[in-house]
Write a protein that holds these residues in place. Structure first.
Motif, mmCIF file in Angstrom:
data_model
loop_
_atom_site.group_PDB
_atom_site.id
_atom_site.type_symbol
_atom_site.label_atom_id
_atom_site.label_comp_id
_atom_site.label_asym_id
_atom_site.label_seq_id
_atom_site.Cartn_x
_atom_site.Cartn_y
_atom_site.Cartn_z
ATOM 1 N N ASP A 248 36.036 47.037 6.308
ATOM 2 C CA ASP A 248 36.446 47.897 5.204
ATOM 3 C C ASP A 248 35.678 49.211 5.336
ATOM 4 O O ASP A 248 34.435 49.225 5.309
ATOM 5 N N PRO A 249 36.371 50.348 5.497
ATOM 6 C CA PRO A 249 35.664 51.613 5.717
ATOM 7 C C PRO A 249 34.750 52.012 4.568
ATOM 8 O O PRO A 249 33.829 52.820 4.756
ATOM 9 N N ALA A 250 34.979 51.455 3.379
ATOM 10 C CA ALA A 250 34.102 51.780 2.251
ATOM 11 C C ALA A 250 32.718 51.145 2.402
ATOM 12 O O ALA A 250 31.760 51.594 1.764
ATOM 13 N N HIS A 251 32.618 50.097 3.236
ATOM 14 C CA HIS A 251 31.359 49.354 3.315
ATOM 15 C C HIS A 251 30.822 49.191 4.735
ATOM 16 O O HIS A 251 29.737 48.622 4.910
ATOM 17 N N GLY A 252 31.545 49.671 5.729
ATOM 18 C CA GLY A 252 31.103 49.491 7.109
ATOM 19 C C GLY A 252 29.753 50.110 7.420
ATOM 20 O O GLY A 252 29.069 49.675 8.350
ATOM 21 N N TRP A 253 29.352 51.112 6.644
ATOM 22 C CA TRP A 253 28.065 51.778 6.885
ATOM 23 C C TRP A 253 26.880 50.817 6.777
ATOM 24 O O TRP A 253 25.791 51.095 7.325
ATOM 25 N N ILE A 254 27.084 49.695 6.101
ATOM 26 C CA ILE A 254 26.007 48.726 5.919
ATOM 27 C C ILE A 254 25.436 48.281 7.274
ATOM 28 O O ILE A 254 24.227 48.035 7.406
ATOM 29 N N ARG A 255 26.295 48.168 8.289
ATOM 30 C CA ARG A 255 25.814 47.721 9.601
ATOM 31 C C ARG A 255 24.707 48.638 10.127
ATOM 32 O O ARG A 255 23.794 48.182 10.825
ATOM 33 N N GLY A 256 24.774 49.912 9.802
ATOM 34 C CA GLY A 256 23.792 50.864 10.282
ATOM 35 C C GLY A 256 22.407 50.680 9.682
ATOM 36 O O GLY A 256 21.438 51.273 10.177
ATOM 37 N N THR A 257 22.282 49.883 8.622
ATOM 38 C CA THR A 257 20.985 49.657 7.988
ATOM 39 C C THR A 257 20.216 48.491 8.614
ATOM 40 O O THR A 257 19.047 48.293 8.299
ATOM 41 N N TRP A 258 20.866 47.712 9.458
ATOM 42 C CA TRP A 258 20.250 46.487 9.959
ATOM 43 C C TRP A 258 19.207 46.731 11.045
ATOM 44 O O TRP A 258 18.319 45.899 11.244
ATOM 45 N N ALA A 259 19.320 47.850 11.760
ATOM 46 C CA ALA A 259 18.419 48.083 12.889
ATOM 47 C C ALA A 259 16.957 48.090 12.475
ATOM 48 O O ALA A 259 16.073 47.721 13.266
ATOM 49 N N ASP A 260 16.672 48.486 11.255
ATOM 50 C CA ASP A 260 15.286 48.593 10.788
ATOM 51 C C ASP A 260 14.836 47.373 9.991
ATOM 52 O O ASP A 260 13.749 47.390 9.406
ATOM 53 N N GLN A 261 15.660 46.314 9.962
ATOM 54 C CA GLN A 261 15.310 45.123 9.203
ATOM 55 C C GLN A 261 15.196 43.922 10.132
ATOM 56 O O GLN A 261 15.973 43.794 11.078
ATOM 57 N N PRO A 262 14.256 43.014 9.869
ATOM 58 C CA PRO A 262 14.173 41.791 10.682
ATOM 59 C C PRO A 262 15.256 40.794 10.271
ATOM 60 O O PRO A 262 15.775 40.834 9.152
ATOM 61 N N VAL A 263 15.580 39.908 11.196
ATOM 62 C CA VAL A 263 16.456 38.778 10.867
ATOM 63 C C VAL A 263 15.695 37.826 9.960
ATOM 64 O O VAL A 263 14.478 37.620 10.109
ATOM 65 N N ASP A 264 16.365 37.250 9.001
ATOM 66 C CA ASP A 264 15.751 36.311 8.058
ATOM 67 C C ASP A 264 15.010 35.216 8.832
ATOM 68 O O ASP A 264 15.603 34.527 9.670
ATOM 69 N N PRO A 265 13.700 35.023 8.586
ATOM 70 C CA PRO A 265 12.917 34.038 9.353
ATOM 71 C C PRO A 265 13.320 32.598 9.086
ATOM 72 O O PRO A 265 12.876 31.701 9.816
ATOM 73 N N ARG A 266 14.163 32.350 8.084
ATOM 74 C CA ARG A 266 14.634 30.984 7.847
ATOM 75 C C ARG A 266 15.678 30.553 8.871
ATOM 76 O O ARG A 266 16.041 29.372 8.923
ATOM 77 N N LEU A 267 16.161 31.480 9.660
ATOM 78 C CA LEU A 267 17.149 31.194 10.690
ATOM 79 C C LEU A 267 16.468 31.047 12.053
ATOM 80 O O LEU A 267 15.446 31.680 12.309
ATOM 81 N N PRO A 268 17.068 30.211 12.929
ATOM 82 C CA PRO A 268 18.298 29.449 12.759
ATOM 83 C C PRO A 268 18.044 28.090 12.119
ATOM 84 O O PRO A 268 16.940 27.554 12.190
ATOM 85 N N PHE A 269 19.085 27.517 11.524
ATOM 86 C CA PHE A 269 19.032 26.164 11.003
ATOM 87 C C PHE A 269 19.139 25.168 12.164
ATOM 88 O O PHE A 269 20.071 25.221 12.963
ATOM 89 N N GLY A 270 18.195 24.255 12.249
ATOM 90 C CA GLY A 270 18.315 23.122 13.167
ATOM 91 C C GLY A 270 18.238 23.468 14.630
ATOM 92 O O GLY A 270 18.648 22.658 15.477
ATOM 93 N N VAL A 271 17.722 24.642 14.994
ATOM 94 C CA VAL A 271 17.662 25.065 16.390
ATOM 95 C C VAL A 271 16.274 25.637 16.638
ATOM 96 O O VAL A 271 15.800 26.466 15.865
ATOM 97 N N ASP A 272 15.645 25.223 17.730
ATOM 98 C CA ASP A 272 14.353 25.801 18.107
ATOM 99 C C ASP A 272 14.572 27.157 18.741
ATOM 100 O O ASP A 272 15.422 27.300 19.634
ATOM 101 N N ARG A 273 13.830 28.161 18.305
ATOM 102 C CA ARG A 273 13.960 29.518 18.862
ATOM 103 C C ARG A 273 13.008 29.704 20.034
ATOM 104 O O ARG A 273 11.952 29.132 20.073
#
Length: 273
Positions: A248-273
């Motif tokens: 949705d072009p109204a909300h696609g800009w959100i992807r651009g904010t992820w580069a400066d944020q870590p992935v949630d440390p609760r992930l992944p479920f049931g998989v050793d990283r």
């Protein structure tokens, strides 16, 4: 057309009012079995909880399964159209059977859980995990069926930014989609679908289904305190089996904010990283 189906155990193209995608949830008691014809559909057998055996046309696979959907990826069986399949379980369990109307009869296959690609998407409170057991890149041996699992930690948003796949054009493919939900602790979650002729904001719980015939879908919202799982089933008319989406072009800009944020440390479920 009904988009929100509480406690739904079967979706066919006929019941959904569309042409390609389907899903059955099998509940087997200890020692239980279910035999069925696939007919025009290719299917996968995906253990949600418990182990099972799958057989058809001389093919047999013992699926180790898992205690529940948050315990990590599962092994899976692919079964072609125009065959009789038997699913049986010594200890019982719950098993999803995603389906798609298929043009070709292909070979049955076993997919080991260690061969299932686990992808971490998004970042921050948009972090989620995708188990890509039945996506085109991970499993190129199906005719039309596309399926995957998405796991979202409590309080996070997934299927976000909202996206659609209802036009055949560069970068987008036409796919009917089924969301089947399970939630830790039997809590609530929320699913949004919107667009021309469709406006859904559903509170979903364990075993509920939301249909997406067209339009923007997302976010899928995990309420604080309750982890969210959904199984996505997709199929469409294109000659090429591809999962191509448009934000949705109204909300696609959100992807651009992820580069400066870590992935949630609760992930992944049931998989050793």
């Amino acid at each position: 057309m009904k988009y929100y189906l509480p406690q739904c155990t079967e979706v066919t193209p006929e019941s959904a009012g569309w042409a390609y995608s389907g899903l059955t949830i099998l509940e087997l008691a200890p020692g239980g079995a279910r035999e069925f014809r696939t007919g025009d559909d290719e299917v996968m057998v995906v253990p949600l909880s418990g182990a099972c055996s799958v057989s058809c046309d001389g093919f047999a696979a013992d699926l180790e399964g898992r205690p529940d959907v948050f315990a990590g990826p599962t092994d899976v069986a692919y079964v072609p159209r125009d065959t009789t399949v038997m699913v049986s379980s010594v200890d019982g369990g719950r098993f999803a059977v995603p389906a798609a109307r298929a043009r070709r009869r292909l070979e049955p296959r076993y997919i080991a859980k260690d061969a299932v690609p686990v992808e971490l998407r998004g970042a921050g409170n948009c972090s989620r995990q995708v188990n890509n057991f039945g996506t085109p890149d991970a499993f190129p041996f199906a005719d039309r069926l596309i399926a995957c699992e998405v796991l979202t930690p409590a309080g996070n948003w997934s299927s976000y930014p909202p996206h659609k796949h209802d036009e055949e054009r560069p970068g987008e493919s036409v796919l009917e989609e089924i969301y089947y939900f399970e939630i830790s602790g039997d809590g609530p979650a929320y699913q949004r679908v919107y667009g021309e002729g469709i406006d859904v904001l559903a509170e979903v719980r364990q075993g509920d289904v939301v249909l997406v015939p067209h339009g923007w879908h997302g976010p899928s919202m995990a309420a604080p305190g309750y982890d969210l799982y959904y199984l996505n089933v997709m199929a469409g008319p294109a000659d090429e089996r591809a999962w191509l989406v448009c934000d949705d072009p109204a909300h696609g800009w959100i992807r651009g904010t992820w580069a400066d944020q870590p992935v949630d440390p609760r992930l992944p479920f049931g998989v050793d990283r």
